[in-house]
Design a protein around this motif. Structure first.
Motif, PDB file in Angstrom:
ATOM      1  N   TYR A 231       0.851  -1.188   0.000  1.00 60.96           N
ATOM      2  CA  TYR A 231       0.000   0.000   0.000  1.00 60.96           C
ATOM      3  C   TYR A 231       0.884   1.233   0.000  1.00 60.96           C
ATOM      4  CZ  TYR A 231      -3.805  -2.980   1.886  1.00 60.96           C
ATOM      5  OH  TYR A 231      -4.751  -3.945   2.094  1.00 60.96           O
TER       6      TYR A 231
ATOM      7  N   GLY B   3      -4.808  12.587   3.655  1.00 62.31           N
ATOM      8  CA  GLY B   3      -6.116  12.844   3.072  1.00 62.31           C
ATOM      9  C   GLY B   3      -6.621  11.768   2.137  1.00 62.31           C
ATOM     10  N   LEU B   4      -5.776  10.805   1.811  1.00 59.59           N
ATOM     11  CA  LEU B   4      -6.175   9.750   0.863  1.00 59.59           C
ATOM     12  C   LEU B   4      -6.229   8.376   1.511  1.00 59.59           C
ATOM     13  CD1 LEU B   4      -4.083  10.808  -2.263  1.00 59.59           C
ATOM     14  CD2 LEU B   4      -6.513  11.221  -1.828  1.00 59.59           C
ATOM     15  N   GLY B   5      -5.801   8.258   2.745  1.00 57.27           N
ATOM     16  CA  GLY B   5      -5.801   6.960   3.413  1.00 57.27           C
ATOM     17  C   GLY B   5      -4.803   6.004   2.765  1.00 57.27           C
ATOM     18  N   LEU B   6      -5.052   4.717   2.929  1.00 50.49           N
ATOM     19  CA  LEU B   6      -4.194   3.692   2.334  1.00 50.49           C
ATOM     20  C   LEU B   6      -4.777   3.253   0.998  1.00 50.49           C
ATOM     21  CD1 LEU B   6      -3.707   3.346   5.550  1.00 50.49           C
ATOM     22  CD2 LEU B   6      -2.767   1.153   4.889  1.00 50.49           C
ATOM     23  N   ARG B   7      -3.921   3.172  -0.002  1.00 53.10           N
ATOM     24  CA  ARG B   7      -4.361   2.710  -1.314  1.00 53.10           C
ATOM     25  C   ARG B   7      -3.525   1.504  -1.728  1.00 53.10           C
ATOM     26  NH1 ARG B   7      -3.820   7.833  -5.011  1.00 53.10           N
ATOM     27  NH2 ARG B   7      -2.038   8.197  -3.632  1.00 53.10           N
TER      28      ARG B   7
ATOM     29  N   LEU C  67       3.554   0.896   2.823  1.00 54.86           N
ATOM     30  CA  LEU C  67       3.262  -0.094   3.856  1.00 54.86           C
ATOM     31  C   LEU C  67       3.085  -1.465   3.234  1.00 54.86           C
ATOM     32  CD1 LEU C  67       0.756   2.107   5.797  1.00 54.86           C
ATOM     33  CD2 LEU C  67       2.772   1.113   6.828  1.00 54.86           C
TER      34      LEU C  67
ATOM     35  N   PHE D  16       0.559  -5.522   9.398  1.00 54.10           N
ATOM     36  CA  PHE D  16       1.350  -4.522   8.692  1.00 54.10           C
ATOM     37  C   PHE D  16       2.749  -4.363   9.268  1.00 54.10           C
ATOM     38  CE2 PHE D  16      -1.528  -2.323   5.790  1.00 54.10           C
ATOM     39  CZ  PHE D  16      -2.746  -2.827   6.194  1.00 54.10           C
ATOM     40  N   GLY D  17       3.677  -3.987   8.384  1.00 58.25           N
ATOM     41  CA  GLY D  17       4.975  -3.512   8.819  1.00 58.25           C
ATOM     42  C   GLY D  17       4.874  -2.053   9.244  1.00 58.25           C
TER      43      GLY D  17
ATOM     44  N   TYR E 220      -8.828  -1.196  12.383  1.00 62.96           N
ATOM     45  CA  TYR E 220      -7.403  -1.057  12.639  1.00 62.96           C
ATOM     46  C   TYR E 220      -7.140   0.258  13.365  1.00 62.96           C
ATOM     47  CZ  TYR E 220      -6.198  -4.856   9.395  1.00 62.96           C
ATOM     48  OH  TYR E 220      -6.071  -6.070   8.778  1.00 62.96           O
TER      49      TYR E 220
ATOM     50  N   GLN F  18      -3.937   3.125  13.993  1.00 58.21           N
ATOM     51  CA  GLN F  18      -2.631   3.515  13.486  1.00 58.21           C
ATOM     52  C   GLN F  18      -2.089   4.717  14.245  1.00 58.21           C
ATOM     53  OE1 GLN F  18      -2.341   4.782   9.358  1.00 58.21           O
ATOM     54  NE2 GLN F  18      -0.239   4.051   9.224  1.00 58.21           N
TER      55      GLN F  18
ATOM     56  N   PRO G 104      -0.667   0.228  10.394  1.00 54.97           N
ATOM     57  CA  PRO G 104      -1.924  -0.059  11.083  1.00 54.97           C
ATOM     58  C   PRO G 104      -1.830  -1.343  11.898  1.00 54.97           C
ATOM     59  CG  PRO G 104      -2.330   0.546   8.807  1.00 54.97           C
ATOM     60  CD  PRO G 104      -0.855   0.363   8.942  1.00 54.97           C
TER      61      PRO G 104
ATOM     62  N   TYR H 224      -9.322   2.980  11.512  1.00 53.95           N
ATOM     63  CA  TYR H 224      -9.845   2.669  10.195  1.00 53.95           C
ATOM     64  C   TYR H 224     -10.861   1.533  10.283  1.00 53.95           C
ATOM     65  CZ  TYR H 224      -5.910   5.239   8.174  1.00 53.95           C
ATOM     66  OH  TYR H 224      -5.004   6.207   7.825  1.00 53.95           O
TER      67      TYR H 224
ATOM     68  N   PHE I 148      -9.289   0.728   2.310  1.00 51.87           N
ATOM     69  CA  PHE I 148      -9.171   1.620   3.457  1.00 51.87           C
ATOM     70  C   PHE I 148      -9.783   2.973   3.125  1.00 51.87           C
ATOM     71  CE2 PHE I 148      -6.262  -0.207   6.651  1.00 51.87           C
ATOM     72  CZ  PHE I 148      -5.895  -1.368   6.008  1.00 51.87           C
ATOM     73  N   GLY I 149     -10.564   3.498   4.055  1.00 51.26           N
ATOM     74  CA  GLY I 149     -11.032   4.880   3.922  1.00 51.26           C
ATOM     75  C   GLY I 149     -10.007   5.810   4.527  1.00 51.26           C
ATOM     76  N   THR I 150     -10.422   7.021   4.822  1.00 47.61           N
ATOM     77  CA  THR I 150      -9.481   8.008   5.372  1.00 47.61           C
ATOM     78  C   THR I 150      -9.387   7.934   6.894  1.00 47.61           C
ATOM     79  OG1 THR I 150     -11.238   9.644   5.306  1.00 47.61           O
ATOM     80  CG2 THR I 150      -9.698   9.609   3.457  1.00 47.61           C
TER      81      THR I 150
END
Lengths: 113, 112
Positions: free
Chosen positions: A35, A40-44, A90, A104-105, B36, B38, B44, B87, B102-104
């Motif tokens: 990811y 403002g965009l979170g995780l993608r 991530l 997650f790391g 989650y 973070q 997270p 999250y 995932f959202g914001t």
């Protein structure tokens, strides 16, 4: 306890360089994920892998590739780094059972100059 | 994939119970709901996961109504160390893999 280790916490590279981000997990998990996280965009999701040598594109794969030659290691490759790839990256892993959560790391903060 | 909507931020004081609600109107039949936590400069951390009704662990409780279109994460007696981003995610179960969106997130600030 699950351990997902990312090779670098901070990395600075130059535009046009080929960049490798490494991730290793010690729990024999089948699935691994990359990811990026931006304010403002979170995780993608960039890419994920559900088995050795298997990969699937996530939501934003452009400019990235991945490699999974061994079960415990999942590499993210920036073929030709650009400034818009400056981000927190991530890595996560999870067992093949579909109702198990991802682990997650601590992330790699990558800056492209 | 189901999209989630959460409040952007919440404020609380030490010792209070905090409830964070997440909307997921198009949740699919096989989707699980996962939360989650973070902290800055960390990845997270899994808190809790559920499918329906109520789930409780040593950290939090998760309430899911019968229609599953929303869920509420409940943190009992928060402390300063609970200041973090939370999250909410929903993810498919029978797809061969679990791709999560995932959202914001919700930024929780706990004050003394």
């Amino acid at each position: 306890d699950v351990k997902v280790t990312q090779s670098s916490r901070y990395l600075v590279k130059r535009t046009g360089e080929k960049v490798f981000l490494e991730c290793v997990q010690d729990m024999d998990h089948e699935n691994m994920f990359w990811y990026r996280q931006d304010p403002g965009l979170g995780l993608r999701l960039i890419y994920f892998s559900y088995d050795v040598k298997m990969k699937e594109k996530g939501d934003i794969p452009e400019g990235y590739s991945v490699s999974r030659e061994k079960k415990e290691r999942f590499s993210l490759i920036l073929e030709s780094a650009s400034t818009n790839q400056t981000s927190m990256y991530l890595c996560a892993s999870r067992p093949g059972d579909n109702n198990q959560p991802q682990h997650f790391g601590d992330g790699t903060r990558l800056s492209i100059l | 994939l189901a999209k989630t909507t959460q409040p952007i931020s919440m404020d609380s004081y030490e010792g209070q119970e905090v409830n964070i609600t997440c909307s997921h109107n198009n949740i699919a039949t096989n989707d699980y709901i996962t939360w989650y936590q973070q902290f800055p400069s960390q990845g997270p951390r899994f808190i809790i996961q559920g499918y329906k009704t109520k789930v409780t662990n040593e950290v939090a409780s998760l309430f899911i109504p019968a229609d599953r279109k929303s869920s509420t994460l409940s943190l009992p007696r928060v402390s300063l160390s609970d200041t973090a981003v939370y999250y909410c995610l929903v993810g498919g179960v029978n797809t061969g893999f679990q791709k999560l969106v995932f959202g914001t997130g919700t930024r929780l600030l706990v004050s003394p």
